[in-house]
Design a protein around this motif. Structure first.
Motif, PDB file in Angstrom:
ATOM      1  N   PRO A   1      -9.384  36.286  -4.216  1.00  0.00           N
ATOM      2  CA  PRO A   1      -9.055  37.545  -3.543  1.00  0.00           C
ATOM      3  C   PRO A   1      -8.161  37.368  -2.315  1.00  0.00           C
ATOM      4  CG  PRO A   1     -11.411  37.398  -3.947  1.00  0.00           C
ATOM      5  CD  PRO A   1     -10.839  36.050  -4.265  1.00  0.00           C
TER       6      PRO A   1
ATOM      7  N   ASP B   1      -4.076  40.853  -4.685  1.00  0.00           N
ATOM      8  CA  ASP B   1      -4.500  42.154  -4.177  1.00  0.00           C
ATOM      9  C   ASP B   1      -5.600  42.675  -5.096  1.00  0.00           C
ATOM     10  OD1 ASP B   1      -4.683  44.677  -3.080  1.00  0.00           O
ATOM     11  OD2 ASP B   1      -2.881  45.431  -4.112  1.00  0.00           O
ATOM     12  N   ILE B   2      -6.846  42.461  -4.688  1.00  0.00           N
ATOM     13  CA  ILE B   2      -7.986  42.915  -5.490  1.00  0.00           C
ATOM     14  C   ILE B   2      -8.483  44.223  -4.908  1.00  0.00           C
ATOM     15  CG2 ILE B   2     -10.326  42.396  -6.291  1.00  0.00           C
ATOM     16  CD1 ILE B   2      -8.224  40.485  -7.391  1.00  0.00           C
ATOM     17  N   ARG B   3      -8.577  45.235  -5.729  1.00  0.00           N
ATOM     18  CA  ARG B   3      -8.930  46.566  -5.246  1.00  0.00           C
ATOM     19  C   ARG B   3      -9.928  47.235  -6.176  1.00  0.00           C
ATOM     20  NH1 ARG B   3      -4.690  49.684  -3.150  1.00  0.00           N
ATOM     21  NH2 ARG B   3      -3.171  48.202  -3.959  1.00  0.00           N
ATOM     22  N   PHE B   4     -10.843  48.000  -5.582  1.00  0.00           N
ATOM     23  CA  PHE B   4     -11.779  48.798  -6.374  1.00  0.00           C
ATOM     24  C   PHE B   4     -11.289  50.243  -6.332  1.00  0.00           C
ATOM     25  CE2 PHE B   4     -14.166  45.104  -5.083  1.00  0.00           C
ATOM     26  CZ  PHE B   4     -14.954  44.807  -6.181  1.00  0.00           C
ATOM     27  N   VAL B   5     -10.722  50.721  -7.436  1.00  0.00           N
ATOM     28  CA  VAL B   5     -10.106  52.048  -7.452  1.00  0.00           C
ATOM     29  C   VAL B   5     -10.979  53.000  -8.263  1.00  0.00           C
ATOM     30  CG1 VAL B   5      -8.046  53.366  -8.071  1.00  0.00           C
ATOM     31  CG2 VAL B   5      -7.820  51.007  -7.260  1.00  0.00           C
TER      32      VAL B   5
ATOM     33  N   TRP C   1     -15.537  52.050 -10.624  1.00  0.00           N
ATOM     34  CA  TRP C   1     -14.134  51.752 -10.348  1.00  0.00           C
ATOM     35  C   TRP C   1     -13.469  51.079 -11.537  1.00  0.00           C
ATOM     36  CZ3 TRP C   1     -18.192  49.540  -7.514  1.00  0.00           C
ATOM     37  CH2 TRP C   1     -18.471  50.162  -6.282  1.00  0.00           C
TER      38      TRP C   1
ATOM     39  N   TRP D   1      -8.614  46.412  -9.812  1.00  0.00           N
ATOM     40  CA  TRP D   1      -7.206  46.057  -9.945  1.00  0.00           C
ATOM     41  C   TRP D   1      -6.955  44.667  -9.397  1.00  0.00           C
ATOM     42  CZ3 TRP D   1      -3.506  50.545  -8.112  1.00  0.00           C
ATOM     43  CH2 TRP D   1      -3.667  51.644  -8.955  1.00  0.00           C
TER      44      TRP D   1
ATOM     45  N   ASP E   1      -3.538  42.880  -8.428  1.00  0.00           N
ATOM     46  CA  ASP E   1      -2.091  43.085  -8.294  1.00  0.00           C
ATOM     47  C   ASP E   1      -1.600  44.240  -9.173  1.00  0.00           C
ATOM     48  OD1 ASP E   1      -2.095  40.923  -6.557  1.00  0.00           O
ATOM     49  OD2 ASP E   1      -1.662  39.487  -8.162  1.00  0.00           O
ATOM     50  N   GLY E   2      -2.356  45.336  -9.137  1.00  0.00           N
ATOM     51  CA  GLY E   2      -1.931  46.535  -9.852  1.00  0.00           C
ATOM     52  C   GLY E   2      -2.363  46.582 -11.303  1.00  0.00           C
TER      53      GLY E   2
END
Lengths: 335, 699
Positions: free
Chosen positions: A114, A118-122, A138, A141, A143-144
């Motif tokens: 991480p 770019d680790i994201r919880f969307v 979620w 993601w 990197d998108g």
């Protein structure tokens, strides 16, 4: 192999990904189940998720589930879409307080750091009309790119989930494409020197041909009716597990008919309702059966991760102590 | 004397759209509760990120003040029996306050004499009051959608991980969702994972800043905006401004870290809307344009983490977008192999609404209704364009691109229409018939699109009302409120001539083959009531509710006329002469309503007019009638209202000198008929009985 990790290139073959994830979740106390042997569209539909998310008993498992989605078949011509892909499914019940941390550790284990991505919880709301199930959570993601579906089950088969299960569904092909830096799923290396193409291309061509062109729609319609009938008569005999197998078969037959374009838009809702009604009846039968057995897994104290004590009132799972399946009375449901 | 109060609810990642409303609710609830506890305070500062809802209240007093207040008991009447002994009610009241009935006060109130006691309330310390207060605030928070997790009974937007509740240096203990409040907050998920103990409530902001979290929403939005603009400049262009995306991305990151990426130049052949849509809706990337507003093959993605090697995540972002654009191009190229018009027959196979049939059938009704509306509006010259646009309006629904990206409906229709050689005005009307998409959205720039859009919405409204699928207070699955407001805005905004009643009749008539058994009269009545409700809501934003109601009661078949009447009447009620006018009209209306049921017609016999005032009123009324209808015909609502208002003097003189209830029956009836005539002059403009003369008139 072209690896696009921050550090030195690593060999992450498709099966290494599976092995690493299995090892990670086994170390947390999960039972490693094997793929269910009936066609399903998603790991969620396997009884190890759908049925076990119901009722008060703990349940912590991980398994790979080959998932068949006839309408997604592309005759092996699309680099991203498949008739059959592979999900790595983790179910943790009750969802541990540190479930996100455990998940992020699993990413580190497969070399997704991480701090390097770019680790994201969307936000993503999940709903399955054919299962009478919904949950919130979620898409994760990297990197998108969506690499995992992360869902807290709220309802299953029309029943409230108490306690709530966390379901993690890793899209193995997507993650592996990312790790190996390839654009087409068919270029993935399953093991050194053997690519996805050699293993599955013919399968994609034949299965797509079956789904879109070669199936016998009238036979499929009668199979749907037959499996539905069998499901219902098995339920009348209090056999929810084999009944659920029949419900799954109905669902797959429906998907085949749908891909074949044999179901009109107006009929579609009717079929979905029939599949959902089967799933709901099986859910109810399963709950009844577990209650009759006295919820045997409760005695195991089987938990994964942090499970803090109830500080405010009783635990949510105490709800089931108030539910009686003895009478003909419908157990309480919402919605 | 005072100290800071901090509440932070630490959560797993919240949905982006939840953060701001939750902070508003948190602030409102906390301020309310502090006020109710008489804890005065200084500035209130809400702070929120995807992982926390927090609020810092400065200078909360250490103690609530001692208070003395009077508590009312039962009325004296009910407190004593006829023999003078205290009743049970009186005894209970006195006991409840630890007194004897004899020691209880009696006070006069506007409602009569009551028993009362003076109660002294000791102030309490903030530390004693705040834990319960915060607990109530947190338990009371609501979200559009809540969830449960683990084996926890409580629900919240996403699982609660930690609670910080501090007053100065002290922790305010309470429990929510099996979490105990404490002093430990958390920094950035990856850059500062360890819990951070706060020595003092006011250390929160600095601790978070050190831990790579920008907690203030507006500060974070501003930093994000600046950083994205700078990134766009680095990419050799200018940021394509996008407020909604900026709001969303602000709530997707705790620390905005923009990364510039690019896509293959050949993808620029795709329509700009497609590219922007792909970037913003699916990936939350910002687009970059050149000085003339043309898209560049660049984007700005926003990471939550300043990654070790930007090139690595850039490659990821580019790969994902590249795959999507390649898919998009595939659909675009496939779709263009078929002329748009050749897709129309396919619409027969796409269900629009179960009983109302397919899109193919809807399109046929659209052509008929849009043409009819065009003729009604006197726009015959547009009819060929309108008919072609109506035919093609829905054809893009069966294209691959719209199947994949439903939000591009209309836009793709326009592109494919142009590509198929349709006239530019037809292509424009196809795209614009969806406008306005919402209350803040722009209107069509041309009348052809407006007519097709009107037909589409009227058909939807008529069909679903006829099926009795009108919206309820909480649900509106077919977007009928939006459709209705769309009709109103199109007519008013484009200045189209339309008789609402006739248009609804025509829309319902066209649906008749689909709805042989529907009660169309009931549907029409309910539709008009629905329009009335939307108009009321729309106009009471800017006009007095009683004025709006008065105008609506007089009819709104002509929406533009009704709007003009609201404006003109709104101005008139502010004039000094309005009060006597309104009173005179109301009086006339009252008499007519009381007597009118027995007396038919408004034919006034001149021979029976005895007094000068009634003869004068008759003459003036006839003149006013003529001037009102002439003004209305010229769409001069102000003039019509002025003409009607000129009757003020004659009506007043009439009431001063003429006794309506004359002994002679024929004379009496003649006078009532005269008043009816006068009332009718006003009735077509507004129902004066609904105007509150004391509320706004300045006598």
């Amino acid at each position: 192999m072209a690896a696009l990790l921050g550090g030195p290139p690593t060999d992450v073959y498709f099966q290494d990904l599976i092995l690493t994830l299995q090892k990670h979740w086994a170390a947390q106390g999960c039972v490693l189940m094997q793929p269910y042997d009936i066609e399903v569209g998603a790991g969620t539909m396997a009884p190890a998720t759908f049925l076990r998310a119901l009722g008060p008993e703990p349940w912590n498992v991980a398994y790979v589930q080959p998932s068949r989605r006839p309408a997604d078949g592309r005759f092996g011509e699309n680099p991203n879409r498949l008739f059959q892909h592979h999900q790595f499914q983790v179910v943790l019940k009750p969802s541990p307080k540190n479930v996100q941390a455990l998940y992020l550790d699993s990413l580190r284990a497969i070399a997704i750091d991480p701090l390097a991505h770019d680790i994201r919880f969307v936000e993503d709301d999940w709903e399955s009309p054919t299962l009478g199930a919904w949950g919130l959570g979620w898409e994760v993601w990297c990197d998108g790119e969506e690499i995992t579906q992360f869902t807290y089950f709220q309802q299953c088969g029309g029943f409230e989930c108490r306690p709530v299960s966390a379901e993690l569904t890793y899209g193995l092909e997507r993650i592996c494409k990312y790790l190996q830096g390839v654009d087409s799923v068919y270029d993935l290396e399953w093991v050194r020197g053997v690519r996805y193409r050699e293993l599955f291309y013919a399968n994609e061509v034949e299965m797509s041909t079956h789904a879109f062109r070669a199936s016998d729609a009238s036979l499929l319609f009668s199979l749907f009716d037959a499996h539905e009938k069998e499901c219902q008569q098995l339920l009348r005999q209090d056999l929810p597990l084999p009944a659920y197998d029949q419900a799954l078969k109905c669902s797959h037959v429906f998907n085949l008919l749908d891909a074949r374009g044999a179901i009109s838009v107006t009929e579609r809702q009717g079929f979905i309702k029939r599949v959902r009604d089967n799933a709901r009846s099986c859910a109810e039968g399963f709950l009844r059966a577990r209650a009759r057995l006295g919820y045997p897994l409760l005695a195991t104290k089987w938990t994964v991760g942090e499970q803090p004590p109830a500080l405010e009132g009783a635990p949510a799972s105490d709800f089931w102590k108030t539910v009686s399946f003895d009478k003909k009375a419908e157990p309480p449901r919402r919605g | 004397m005072a100290d800071s109060l901090l509440l932070e609810i630490g959560t797993e990642e919240l949905p982006a759209s939840f953060v701001v409303p939750a902070l508003e609710e948190l602030q409102r609830a906390l301020e309310e509760k502090l006020a109710a506890s008489h804890l005065t305070h200084g500035a209130v500062r809400p702070l929120g990120t995807p992982r926390r809802l927090a609020i810092l209240v400065e200078a909360v007093v250490r103690r609530s003040p001692d208070l003395r207040r009077q508590v009312l008991g039962p009325p004296v009447k009910a407190s004593f029996a006829p023999d003078g002994s205290a009743t049970r009610a009186a005894e209970k009241f006195a006991q409840g306050h630890g007194r004897k009935v004899a020691d209880v006060l009696r006070v006069q109130t506007p409602k009569g004499e009551y028993l009362a006691v003076d109660v002294e309330e000791q102030g309490k310390s903030a530390e004693e009051l705040l834990p319960g207060l915060l607990s109530q605030v947190v338990h009371g928070l609501t979200f559009r959608k809540s969830m449960r997790w683990g084996d926890v009974e409580q629900s919240f937007a996403r699982p609660v991980q930690w609670l910080v509740a501090m007053y100065g240096t002290s922790v305010l203990p309470f429990v929510f969702a099996d979490v105990r409040s404490g002093r430990e907050t958390r920094g950035h998920r990856f850059l500062a994972p360890a819990p951070i103990a706060l020595p003092h409530a006011s250390d929160h902001a600095a601790a978070l800043e050190r831990s790579h979290v920008v907690a203030d929403v507006s500060v974070r939005r501003e930093r994000l905006h600046r950083a994205v603009r700078e990134a766009a400049a680095r990419a050799g262009g200018v940021l394509r401004e996008d407020e909604a995306l900026l709001d969303e991305v602000t709530q997707l990151v705790e620390l905005p870290c923009p990364v510039v990426g690019s896509f293959e130049e050949r993808h620029l052949e795709l329509p700009a809307e497609v590219l922007v849509q792909e970037m913003r809706s699916h990936q939350r990337y910002f687009s970059v344009v050149d000085g003339s507003g043309k898209l560049l093959p660049r984007f700005v993605a926003v990471s939550n983490t300043p990654v070790r090697d930007e090139a690595l995540s850039r490659r990821g972002y580019e790969k994902v977008l590249g795959a999507r654009l390649t898919d998009g191009r595939f659909f675009f190229d496939q779709d263009r192999k078929t002329p748009l018009a050749a897709r129309v027959p396919e619409l027969a196979r796409v269900v629009w609404q179960g009983q109302l049939g397919s899109y193919g059938e809807k399109v046929e009704r659209l052509r008929a209704l849009a043409g009819w509306l065009g003729r009604e509006a006197g726009l015959e010259r547009l009819l060929p364009t309108v008919d072609r646009a109506a035919l093609l309006a829905k054809a893009d629904l069966v294209t691959g691109m719209v199947g994949e990206f439903p939000e591009l409906q209309g836009v793709m229709g326009r592109e494919y229409a142009l590509d198929s050689g349709e006239a530019p005005e037809v292509a424009l009307a196809i795209a614009e018939h969806y406008l306005p998409r919402g209350p803040a959205d722009a209107l069509p720039t041309g009348d052809a699109g407006a007519l097709v859009g009107l037909a589409d919405r009227l058909d939807t409204l008529a069909g679903l009302f006829a099926l009795r699928k009108q919206p309820t207070a909480s649900t509106d699955p077919f977007g009928l409120r939006r459709a209705c407001l769309g009709v109103i805005r199109l007519v008013l905004g484009r200045g189209l001539r339309l008789h609402l009643g006739r248009a609804l009749d025509e829309a319902l008539r066209l649906l008749l083959p689909k709805l042989p058994k529907a009660d169309l009269a009931a549907a029409r009545a309910e539709l008009l009531e629905f329009f009335r409700g939307r108009l009321r809501a729309l106009w009471t934003d800017s006009a007095r509710p009683d004025v709006v109601e008065a105008v609506l009661s007089a009819g709104f078949d002509d929406l533009r006329g009704a709007e003009a009447r609201v404006q003109a009447l709104g101005a008139l009620v502010k004039t000094p002469g309005f009060l006597p006018l309104a009173e005179a009209v109301k009086r006339a209306v009252n008499i007519v309503e009381k007597q009118g049921s027995d007396i038919q017609g408004d034919g006034v016999k001149e021979a029976l007019l005895e007094l000068p005032a009634e003869r004068a009123l008759h003459a003036e009324a006839l003149a006013a009638e003529g001037r009102v209808s002439a003004a209305l015909a010229a769409e001069d609502v102000r003039g019509a209202l002025d003409a009607a208002a000129s009757l003020r003097g004659p009506v007043a003189a009439f009431f001063e000198t003429v006794r309506v209830m004359a002994d002679d029956k024929a004379v009496r009836e003649n006078r009532v008929r005269l008043l009816r005539r006068v009332a009718r002059v006003f009735a077509c403009l507004a129902d004066f009985g609904r105007i509150q003369v004391d509320a706004g008139g300045e006598p």
